[in-house]
Write a protein that holds these residues in place. Sequence first.
Motif, PDB file in Angstrom:
ATOM      1  N   ASP A  27      65.704  29.746  61.335  1.00  0.00           N
ATOM      2  CA  ASP A  27      66.454  30.989  61.539  1.00  0.00           C
ATOM      3  C   ASP A  27      67.926  30.719  61.228  1.00  0.00           C
ATOM      4  N   SER A  46      55.437  36.452  60.991  1.00  0.00           N
ATOM      5  CA  SER A  46      56.339  37.609  60.896  1.00  0.00           C
ATOM      6  C   SER A  46      56.709  37.929  59.454  1.00  0.00           C
ATOM      7  N   HIS A  47      56.472  36.995  58.536  1.00  0.00           N
ATOM      8  CA  HIS A  47      56.767  37.209  57.123  1.00  0.00           C
ATOM      9  C   HIS A  47      55.501  37.351  56.280  1.00  0.00           C
ATOM     10  N   ASN A  54      58.777  30.209  53.979  1.00  0.00           N
ATOM     11  CA  ASN A  54      57.839  31.330  54.128  1.00  0.00           C
ATOM     12  C   ASN A  54      57.244  31.752  52.790  1.00  0.00           C
ATOM     13  N   SER A  94      60.119  26.850  58.504  1.00  0.00           N
ATOM     14  CA  SER A  94      61.236  27.772  58.292  1.00  0.00           C
ATOM     15  C   SER A  94      62.305  27.552  59.360  1.00  0.00           C
ATOM     16  N   SER A 148      57.594  27.710  64.054  1.00  0.00           N
ATOM     17  CA  SER A 148      57.315  27.831  62.620  1.00  0.00           C
ATOM     18  C   SER A 148      56.172  28.800  62.359  1.00  0.00           C
ATOM     19  N   ASP A 186      57.136  32.410  62.849  1.00  0.00           N
ATOM     20  CA  ASP A 186      57.973  32.924  61.768  1.00  0.00           C
ATOM     21  C   ASP A 186      57.147  33.179  60.516  1.00  0.00           C
TER      22      ASP A 186
END
Length: 313
Positions: A175, A26-27, A285, A173, A20, A23
């Motif tokens: 995927d 990455s956002h 996110n 989050s 989590s 991610d």
Amino acid sequence: MRVLLVHSVPIDRLGGAEISLRDHLSHAPAGMTVETVLPDTTVDLDRFDVVILANLRPTAPRSNESGLKARLRALAFRSEIAWAELWRRRLAGYEGYVIRSERDVHPCAYRDGRCLATEPVRVQECICGDTVRKSFERLYNVCDAVQFLSPLHRAAINQLIRIDVPQYAIAPSLDFDLFRSYVPFEERKRTALITGDAVRVSSTAERRAKENGYAVEYVNYLSVPYERMPELLNQYQALVVDPVMLHAFGRLAVEGLACGCRVLASSRVGAMSWPDPLEACRQSNRLFWEMVTNVPKEKNARRLGAGRRRRQP
């Protein structure tokens, strides 16, 4: 905006919290820089606009141990309290924005929430003692906000400690490119998958499957590479998530839903306390970064009341 993320292990590890957090990073919005450190890292907080405290629990055996394992767990327990107190001292006088991003059940000395009943959420007999709860209550309340992973998670922690700062419930989050349904439901085994370790599979898991008309198949989930979990889940019509511990979220449950499984979950699974668990993950996110950028106008009096912050190692 400069953000410091504090987490108990390197976030490149395979674990629900780490997946989590990676991610989220990455956002991160444009112009946002994030540095990650371990709790015992020396760091100059004045370089950061925001401090996010994630897990502060050293890895250790969780419960029902004896001998050496019990002593190791006791050592980790003391380290957890020490980290909570260290960060409370470090934050004294810090003028930036501090978020406690709770990924677990830290105010419970055993992590598994054994003292909590659900339906409704309430504290039963507790053997944790007050030390860890008081340490984390003090830490939570020198923060400006606290994030939980589900409505159940928020209700559970609020039974353990008093929290006087704003609270957010934001799911992890997921995927959705990886976890998706691609085998028609009627072509799958009319079987319920049960996977997990001793604290993630209760004695009622098999009965839950059979009461819903499913045969049972056990798979050691640690034997399946994470990227192949969708392939495994797409083989079954149902997935049982019936843990002994209280799942702050329970990533496996939403992975099963995303892969088209019927999820047979107990009331100890935080993900299922969301009205729509998959939608909660889709919004994760966006809501996480909205929380991070929603800097309060008023500073936390408990933190600033400590006076000029003393440098901590």
